[in-house]
Write a protein that holds these residues in place. Structure first.
Motif, mmCIF file in Angstrom:
data_model
loop_
_atom_site.group_PDB
_atom_site.id
_atom_site.type_symbol
_atom_site.label_atom_id
_atom_site.label_comp_id
_atom_site.label_asym_id
_atom_site.label_seq_id
_atom_site.Cartn_x
_atom_site.Cartn_y
_atom_site.Cartn_z
ATOM 1 N N THR A 30 0.837 -1.201 0.000
ATOM 2 C CA THR A 30 0.000 0.000 0.000
ATOM 3 C C THR A 30 0.869 1.248 0.000
ATOM 4 O O THR A 30 1.984 1.258 0.534
ATOM 5 C CB THR A 30 -0.936 0.044 1.227
ATOM 6 N N VAL A 31 0.326 2.307 -0.603
ATOM 7 C CA VAL A 31 0.939 3.635 -0.579
ATOM 8 C C VAL A 31 -0.182 4.630 -0.318
ATOM 9 O O VAL A 31 -1.159 4.671 -1.074
ATOM 10 C CB VAL A 31 1.637 3.964 -1.919
ATOM 11 N N PHE A 32 -0.073 5.397 0.774
ATOM 12 C CA PHE A 32 -1.123 6.359 1.154
ATOM 13 C C PHE A 32 -2.490 5.671 1.221
ATOM 14 O O PHE A 32 -3.498 6.202 0.754
ATOM 15 C CB PHE A 32 -1.164 7.525 0.167
ATOM 16 N N ILE A 48 3.454 7.895 -6.609
ATOM 17 C CA ILE A 48 4.714 7.220 -6.301
ATOM 18 C C ILE A 48 5.841 7.884 -7.074
ATOM 19 O O ILE A 48 5.771 8.051 -8.290
ATOM 20 C CB ILE A 48 4.636 5.713 -6.641
ATOM 21 N N SER A 49 6.892 8.261 -6.365
ATOM 22 C CA SER A 49 8.070 8.873 -6.987
ATOM 23 C C SER A 49 9.316 8.351 -6.278
ATOM 24 O O SER A 49 9.244 7.434 -5.446
ATOM 25 C CB SER A 49 7.986 10.403 -6.890
ATOM 26 N N ASP A 50 10.453 8.923 -6.623
ATOM 27 C CA ASP A 50 11.713 8.483 -6.025
ATOM 28 C C ASP A 50 11.660 8.631 -4.500
ATOM 29 O O ASP A 50 11.213 9.650 -3.979
ATOM 30 C CB ASP A 50 12.861 9.313 -6.602
ATOM 31 N N ALA A 51 12.096 7.576 -3.801
ATOM 32 C CA ALA A 51 12.165 7.534 -2.331
ATOM 33 C C ALA A 51 10.800 7.386 -1.656
ATOM 34 O O ALA A 51 10.689 7.537 -0.435
ATOM 35 C CB ALA A 51 12.883 8.760 -1.774
ATOM 36 N N THR A 52 9.773 7.082 -2.416
ATOM 37 C CA THR A 52 8.458 6.834 -1.819
ATOM 38 C C THR A 52 8.506 5.584 -0.939
ATOM 39 O O THR A 52 9.148 4.591 -1.289
ATOM 40 C CB THR A 52 7.390 6.635 -2.914
ATOM 41 N N ILE A 53 7.851 5.624 0.191
ATOM 42 C CA ILE A 53 7.787 4.471 1.100
ATOM 43 C C ILE A 53 6.557 3.635 0.761
ATOM 44 O O ILE A 53 5.440 4.147 0.746
ATOM 45 C CB ILE A 53 7.726 4.928 2.569
ATOM 46 N N ILE A 54 6.776 2.364 0.464
ATOM 47 C CA ILE A 54 5.688 1.427 0.198
ATOM 48 C C ILE A 54 5.558 0.514 1.408
ATOM 49 O O ILE A 54 6.540 -0.064 1.869
ATOM 50 C CB ILE A 54 5.965 0.600 -1.075
ATOM 51 N N HIS A 55 4.346 0.394 1.923
ATOM 52 C CA HIS A 55 4.116 -0.408 3.126
ATOM 53 C C HIS A 55 3.755 -1.843 2.742
ATOM 54 O O HIS A 55 2.933 -2.075 1.854
ATOM 55 C CB HIS A 55 2.993 0.207 3.962
ATOM 56 N N LEU A 56 4.384 -2.785 3.426
ATOM 57 C CA LEU A 56 4.140 -4.201 3.204
ATOM 58 C C LEU A 56 3.445 -4.796 4.421
ATOM 59 O O LEU A 56 3.910 -4.640 5.552
ATOM 60 C CB LEU A 56 5.460 -4.947 2.959
#
Length: 236
Positions: A30-32, A48-56
């Motif tokens: 998930t993202v946001f 989503i862009s560079d350095a975006t945090i994606i939650h697992l």
């Protein structure tokens, strides 16, 4: 983790499985608070862009819900899929079809009982889907950059045969809209759907001319075409 802008979400999950040993079917990304869907690419999520945090997150082990087996029909093949009609939605059904068959989620149009299923977040049970239900899949035309002289397009139609032929049935088919009606008849004969004979095709209560195209007759996606044995001169 380095990923390409056009990288499929499924490929990202494969990398996570390699690095963290988390099975793909246990992963939720998930993202946001937006879930990343297997059948889409990273570029489909503009936030989503560079350095975006994606939650697992991983699915907890629990007793699997009761499954309902349905049949998914394409123009020339069909597959069976187990779903949970209370929790599975149209969107999750498209994901399952993509995983099993490789069909593009973006191009899928699913029909049940002659109507297109359009609400991605509506449960399958709300659509009235039960054990043994049949879902028909038509492919949407891919977007073309051409502005003039557009290429022929594919249309998905349903051929309804009568008991006077073999068995009454509905056959989903895909053809070019420039294909003639006699080509449709020949295809049905070659597939063994109907025996070699003379037939009358009817679309929207009008007899179709065999030397004219589907486009000429105004055939659109999910339209029904009815087949009767006989010809125009001697009736049916």
């Amino acid at each position: 983790m380095d990923v390409a802008p056009q990288e499929p979400i499924l490929e990202i999950k494969k990398k996570i499985q390699h690095f963290l040993n988390v099975p793909i079917n246990s992963q939720t990304l998930t993202v946001f608070d937006w879930e990343l869907i297997d059948g889409l690419d990273l570029s489909d999520y503009p936030l989503i862009s560079d350095a975006t945090i994606i939650h697992l997150s991983t699915k907890s082990t629990q007793t699997p819900p009761p499954k309902t087996k349905i049949t998914v029909k394409f123009s020339a093949r069909k597959i069976e899929i187990d779903v949970d009609k209370t929790t599975d939605t149209l969107r999750s059904l498209k994901e399952k079809i993509h995983i099993v068959d490789g069909t593009s989620i973006k191009r899928m149009a699913l029909f049940f009982n002659g109507s297109e299923m359009e609400d991605d977040f509506r449960s399958l049970g709300e659509y009235g889907i039960e054990e043994g239900s049949e879902i028909m899949v038509f492919m949407k035309m891919a977007m073309s950059r051409a502005t003039d002289h557009p290429p022929m397009r594919r249309v998905g139609l349903v051929v309804q045969t009568s008991m006077s032929l073999m068995n009454e049935s509905r056959i989903p088919m895909e053809m070019n809209d420039t294909s003639r009606v006699d080509e449709l008849r020949q295809l049905l004969v070659e597939r063994g759907t109907v025996p070699a004979d003379e037939y009358i095709f009817i679309h929207k209560q009008r007899i179709m001319r065999e030397d004219c195209s589907l486009r000429w007759h105004g055939v659109e996606n999910a339209d029904f075409t009815y087949v009767f044995k006989g010809n125009v001169s001697r009736g049916f």
